[in-house]
Design an enzyme around this catalytic site. Structure first.
Site, PDB file in Angstrom:
ATOM      1  N   SER A 133    -112.727 -48.311  50.971  1.00 21.88           N
ATOM      2  CA  SER A 133    -111.961 -48.955  49.897  1.00 21.88           C
ATOM      3  C   SER A 133    -112.262 -48.320  48.545  1.00 21.88           C
ATOM      4  O   SER A 133    -113.377 -47.852  48.287  1.00 21.88           O
ATOM      5  CB  SER A 133    -112.355 -50.434  49.854  1.00 21.88           C
ATOM      6  N   GLU A 135    -112.923 -49.929  46.165  1.00 22.67           N
ATOM      7  CA  GLU A 135    -113.990 -50.740  45.580  1.00 22.67           C
ATOM      8  C   GLU A 135    -115.349 -50.047  45.655  1.00 22.67           C
ATOM      9  O   GLU A 135    -116.288 -50.477  45.001  1.00 22.67           O
ATOM     10  CB  GLU A 135    -114.044 -52.113  46.259  1.00 22.67           C
ATOM     11  N   TYR A 157    -118.796 -56.887  48.210  1.00 19.33           N
ATOM     12  CA  TYR A 157    -117.859 -56.218  49.122  1.00 19.33           C
ATOM     13  C   TYR A 157    -117.926 -54.700  48.939  1.00 19.33           C
ATOM     14  O   TYR A 157    -118.028 -53.941  49.903  1.00 19.33           O
ATOM     15  CB  TYR A 157    -116.448 -56.744  48.853  1.00 19.33           C
ATOM     16  N   ARG A 286    -113.593 -63.215  38.123  1.00 15.33           N
ATOM     17  CA  ARG A 286    -114.735 -62.747  38.920  1.00 15.33           C
ATOM     18  C   ARG A 286    -115.923 -62.451  38.018  1.00 15.33           C
ATOM     19  O   ARG A 286    -115.723 -62.065  36.861  1.00 15.33           O
ATOM     20  CB  ARG A 286    -114.325 -61.506  39.695  1.00 15.33           C
TER      21      ARG A 286
HETATM   22  P1  NAP Z   1    -107.039 -58.599  56.395  1.00 18.12           P
HETATM   23  O1  NAP Z   1    -105.581 -58.883  56.388  1.00 18.12           O
HETATM   24  O2  NAP Z   1    -107.966 -59.544  55.703  1.00 18.12           O
HETATM   25  O3  NAP Z   1    -107.486 -58.484  57.942  1.00 18.12           O
HETATM   26  C1  NAP Z   1    -108.835 -58.508  58.321  1.00 18.12           C
HETATM   27  C2  NAP Z   1    -108.920 -58.466  59.825  1.00 18.12           C
HETATM   28  O4  NAP Z   1    -110.304 -58.490  60.211  1.00 18.12           O
HETATM   29  C3  NAP Z   1    -108.254 -59.666  60.534  1.00 18.12           C
HETATM   30  O5  NAP Z   1    -107.657 -59.208  61.715  1.00 18.12           O
HETATM   31  C4  NAP Z   1    -109.444 -60.555  60.851  1.00 18.12           C
HETATM   32  O6  NAP Z   1    -109.232 -61.422  61.934  1.00 18.12           O
HETATM   33  C5  NAP Z   1    -110.472 -59.486  61.213  1.00 18.12           C
HETATM   34  N1  NAP Z   1    -111.860 -59.973  61.183  1.00 18.12           N
HETATM   35  C6  NAP Z   1    -112.521 -60.456  60.114  1.00 18.12           C
HETATM   36  N2  NAP Z   1    -113.772 -60.788  60.465  1.00 18.12           N
HETATM   37  C7  NAP Z   1    -113.893 -60.510  61.795  1.00 18.12           C
HETATM   38  C8  NAP Z   1    -114.934 -60.673  62.745  1.00 18.12           C
HETATM   39  N3  NAP Z   1    -116.119 -61.173  62.393  1.00 18.12           N
HETATM   40  N4  NAP Z   1    -114.720 -60.268  64.008  1.00 18.12           N
HETATM   41  C9  NAP Z   1    -113.518 -59.766  64.385  1.00 18.12           C
HETATM   42  N5  NAP Z   1    -112.472 -59.617  63.525  1.00 18.12           N
HETATM   43  C10 NAP Z   1    -112.671 -59.986  62.251  1.00 18.12           C
HETATM   44  O7  NAP Z   1    -107.336 -57.149  55.803  1.00 18.12           O
HETATM   45  P2  NAP Z   1    -106.333 -55.907  55.594  1.00 18.12           P
HETATM   46  O8  NAP Z   1    -105.705 -56.028  54.251  1.00 18.12           O
HETATM   47  O9  NAP Z   1    -105.509 -55.719  56.794  1.00 18.12           O
HETATM   48  O10 NAP Z   1    -107.380 -54.718  55.458  1.00 18.12           O
HETATM   49  C11 NAP Z   1    -107.876 -54.028  56.607  1.00 18.12           C
HETATM   50  C12 NAP Z   1    -109.182 -53.344  56.256  1.00 18.12           C
HETATM   51  O11 NAP Z   1    -108.978 -52.429  55.200  1.00 18.12           O
HETATM   52  C13 NAP Z   1    -110.294 -54.286  55.789  1.00 18.12           C
HETATM   53  O12 NAP Z   1    -111.513 -53.777  56.257  1.00 18.12           O
HETATM   54  C14 NAP Z   1    -110.229 -54.183  54.270  1.00 18.12           C
HETATM   55  O13 NAP Z   1    -111.491 -54.475  53.699  1.00 18.12           O
HETATM   56  C15 NAP Z   1    -109.849 -52.725  54.100  1.00 18.12           C
HETATM   57  N6  NAP Z   1    -109.082 -52.410  52.893  1.00 18.12           N
HETATM   58  C16 NAP Z   1    -107.959 -53.082  52.586  1.00 18.12           C
HETATM   59  C17 NAP Z   1    -107.232 -52.739  51.455  1.00 18.12           C
HETATM   60  C18 NAP Z   1    -105.973 -53.468  51.073  1.00 18.12           C
HETATM   61  O14 NAP Z   1    -105.530 -53.300  49.939  1.00 18.12           O
HETATM   62  N7  NAP Z   1    -105.363 -54.206  51.982  1.00 18.12           N
HETATM   63  C19 NAP Z   1    -107.670 -51.667  50.653  1.00 18.12           C
HETATM   64  C20 NAP Z   1    -108.831 -50.995  51.012  1.00 18.12           C
HETATM   65  C21 NAP Z   1    -109.529 -51.352  52.141  1.00 18.12           C
HETATM   66  P3  NAP Z   1    -108.555 -62.898  61.733  1.00 18.12           P
HETATM   67  O15 NAP Z   1    -107.073 -62.656  61.730  1.00 18.12           O
HETATM   68  O16 NAP Z   1    -109.034 -63.628  62.933  1.00 18.12           O
HETATM   69  O17 NAP Z   1    -109.050 -63.445  60.438  1.00 18.12           O
HETATM   70  N1  GDD Z   2    -107.018 -62.907  44.431  1.00 22.97           N
HETATM   71  C1  GDD Z   2    -106.703 -63.175  43.159  1.00 22.97           C
HETATM   72  N2  GDD Z   2    -106.247 -64.420  42.833  1.00 22.97           N
HETATM   73  N3  GDD Z   2    -106.838 -62.194  42.226  1.00 22.97           N
HETATM   74  C2  GDD Z   2    -106.475 -62.477  40.963  1.00 22.97           C
HETATM   75  C3  GDD Z   2    -106.001 -63.735  40.572  1.00 22.97           C
HETATM   76  C4  GDD Z   2    -105.884 -64.751  41.558  1.00 22.97           C
HETATM   77  O1  GDD Z   2    -105.471 -65.876  41.298  1.00 22.97           O
HETATM   78  N4  GDD Z   2    -105.727 -63.684  39.251  1.00 22.97           N
HETATM   79  C5  GDD Z   2    -106.013 -62.460  38.824  1.00 22.97           C
HETATM   80  N5  GDD Z   2    -106.475 -61.709  39.866  1.00 22.97           N
HETATM   81  C6  GDD Z   2    -106.931 -60.309  39.784  1.00 22.97           C
HETATM   82  C7  GDD Z   2    -108.321 -60.066  40.379  1.00 22.97           C
HETATM   83  O2  GDD Z   2    -109.333 -60.451  39.444  1.00 22.97           O
HETATM   84  C8  GDD Z   2    -108.242 -58.556  40.609  1.00 22.97           C
HETATM   85  O3  GDD Z   2    -108.582 -57.887  39.405  1.00 22.97           O
HETATM   86  C9  GDD Z   2    -106.766 -58.303  40.919  1.00 22.97           C
HETATM   87  O4  GDD Z   2    -106.068 -59.499  40.551  1.00 22.97           O
HETATM   88  C10 GDD Z   2    -106.489 -57.991  42.386  1.00 22.97           C
HETATM   89  O5  GDD Z   2    -107.120 -58.974  43.177  1.00 22.97           O
HETATM   90  P1  GDD Z   2    -106.853 -59.083  44.756  1.00 22.97           P
HETATM   91  O6  GDD Z   2    -105.396 -59.151  45.037  1.00 22.97           O
HETATM   92  O7  GDD Z   2    -107.707 -60.186  45.269  1.00 22.97           O
HETATM   93  O8  GDD Z   2    -107.325 -57.665  45.307  1.00 22.97           O
HETATM   94  P2  GDD Z   2    -108.629 -56.789  45.022  1.00 22.97           P
HETATM   95  O9  GDD Z   2    -108.223 -55.607  44.198  1.00 22.97           O
HETATM   96  O10 GDD Z   2    -109.747 -57.598  44.525  1.00 22.97           O
HETATM   97  O11 GDD Z   2    -109.040 -56.298  46.493  1.00 22.97           O
HETATM   98  C11 GDD Z   2    -108.073 -55.731  47.397  1.00 22.97           C
HETATM   99  O12 GDD Z   2    -107.989 -54.346  47.232  1.00 22.97           O
HETATM  100  C12 GDD Z   2    -109.183 -53.604  47.560  1.00 22.97           C
HETATM  101  C13 GDD Z   2    -108.882 -52.122  47.343  1.00 22.97           C
HETATM  102  O13 GDD Z   2    -108.905 -51.802  46.002  1.00 22.97           O
HETATM  103  C14 GDD Z   2    -108.514 -56.121  48.804  1.00 22.97           C
HETATM  104  O14 GDD Z   2    -107.490 -55.799  49.704  1.00 22.97           O
HETATM  105  C15 GDD Z   2    -109.775 -55.374  49.226  1.00 22.97           C
HETATM  106  O15 GDD Z   2    -110.011 -55.607  50.626  1.00 22.97           O
HETATM  107  C16 GDD Z   2    -109.532 -53.881  49.004  1.00 22.97           C
HETATM  108  O16 GDD Z   2    -110.677 -53.141  49.377  1.00 22.97           O
END
Ligand code: NAP
Ligand code: GDD
Length: 330
Positions: A133, A135, A157, A286
């Protein structure tokens, strides 16, 4: 006829897992997903695949397993003998990681170690994708960030992802495993979890426009992110594992928008002005925010010919339209 490639996906029920499963099924893979036991059998993001008789248990197979349960994961590997492993599972909410740091670190960091150890013991060559990520960059020293930018995570995270990312590099270098880190920036879709900011905004815009809600409560609306579409980003994951050598890649659009920009674009879809409905609540702030997170996609564009296909405006439009469609007609 050559046997279909076997892919194993952890996190198949998540946003990315569901799009990746569709992509791989479309390419003719046998897709195996790890699902954990839940009290509700409905796995909404993959229900359309599970309910399809020509797919479920024909080309798509689900295995019960939890990231904490190494014995079961090892058994699944032995049974499936995957050619490609996509490790996507884990606690993925940054804000929540401040509240549940221990389980976040267990799932994100230790589980990746567990899976890499299993890969090391496999008798056959396999390719491993790790969902890293942006992050990991946290308080980034440069902008845009690249594959060589120093890791300076700003939350639990990010720390756990940094550990897992570096460990993946160690297993690649020390044992010659085919392991890739996809350093992905935020990617969204109608399947995004409801407590991520884009989904929260899209849902509120749709529901307010239909008179079902009357406010949108957010935290820091000045925060900026590099937002792309999940469908495009799972393609990047697959491309990484098709290349001749394993490597790490930033996957991003290179463009940032603020939470406010997202909100204004979403409300514009339903022809409303958000100011009337917006409330802010420090509960959604946060303890620390990363510095300007924006990625340079130059390496993946040059090496794997990957480019994001969906614009910011198209993404917002698709998410709001999906929320409108989900509201039952009165
Ligand atoms: P997500 O929608 O939150 O999906 C997470 C998945 O992990 C779900 O299938 C969840 O299962 C499973 N899981 C969580 N804890 C588990 C456990 N203990 N054992 C088995 N399965 C478990 O996340 P996503 O957005 O698809 O992201 C996929 C990956 O990419 C994550 O690792 C996330 O940190 C990373 N990532 C995401 C983003 C983004 O912007 N989306 C960006 C960078 C990295 P349940 O359905 O049962 O909860
Ligand atoms: N969730 C959330 N809820 N975020 C908020 C809100 C709120 O009500 N209001 C403002 N934000 C701001 C957060 O403080 C953050 O700066 C931004 O919106 C994005 O928040 P999220 O959508 O929760 O995503 P994220 O950037 O923290 O994390 C996602 O992206 C990462 C990659 O950059 C997740 O998908 C992570 O799993 C992923 O690694």
């Amino acid at each position: 006829m050559a046997e279909a490639k076997r892919a194993l996906i952890t996190g198949i029920t998540g946003q990315d897992g569901s799009y990746l499963a569709e992509l791989l099924l479309g390419k003719g893979y046998a897709v195996h997903g790890v699902v954990r036991r839940t009290s509700n059998l409905l796995r909404s993001r993959i229900e359309h695949l599970r309910s399809e008789e020509s797919i479920y248990n024909q080309q798509l197979f689900l295995h019960y397993g939890d990231l904490s349960d190494g014995t079961t994961l090892r058994r699944i590997f032995a049974q499936v003998q995957p050619d490609e492993v996509y490790h996507l599972a884990g606690q993925s909410h940054v804000g929540l990681s401040f509240e549940i740091p221990e389980s976040t670190s267990e799932e994100v960091a230790m589980a990746t170690l567990r899976l890499l150890e299993i890969c090391r013991d496999q008798g056959h060559a396999l390719r491993f994708y790790h969902a890293s990520s942006s992050e990991v960059f946290g308080a980034a020293t440069e902008s845009p960030q690249t594959e060589t930018t120093a890791m300076r995570p700003a939350n639990p995270y990010g720390c756990a992802k940094a550990f897992a990312t570096q460990l993946a590099q160690v297993y690649r270098n020390a044992y010659g495993l085919f392991v890739c880190n996809g350093i992905l920036y935020n990617h969204e879709s109608p399947r995004r979890g409801e407590n991520f900011v884009t989904r929260k905004i899209a849902r509120a815009a749709a529901r307010i426009s239909r008179g079902l809600e009357n406010e949108l409560v957010l935290g820091n609306i000045s925060a900026r992110r590099d937002w792309g579409h999940a469908r495009d980003y799972v393609e990047a994951m697959w491309l990484m594992l098709q290349h001749s050598k394993p490597d790490d890649y930033v996957v991003a659009t290179g463009v940032t928008h603020s939470v406010r920009d997202f909100m204004e674009a979403a409300f514009a879809v339903v022809e409303l002005s958000p100011e009337k409905y917006l409330k802010t609540d420090p509960a959604f702030h946060r303890p620390a925010e990363p510095a300007k997170l924006v990625g340079s996609p130059v390496k993946i564009e040059r090496t794997l010919s990957w480019k994001p296909q969906t614009t910011f405006e198209e993404l917002v439009h698709e998410m709001v339209q999906a929320e409108l469609a989900a509201i039952a007609p009165a």
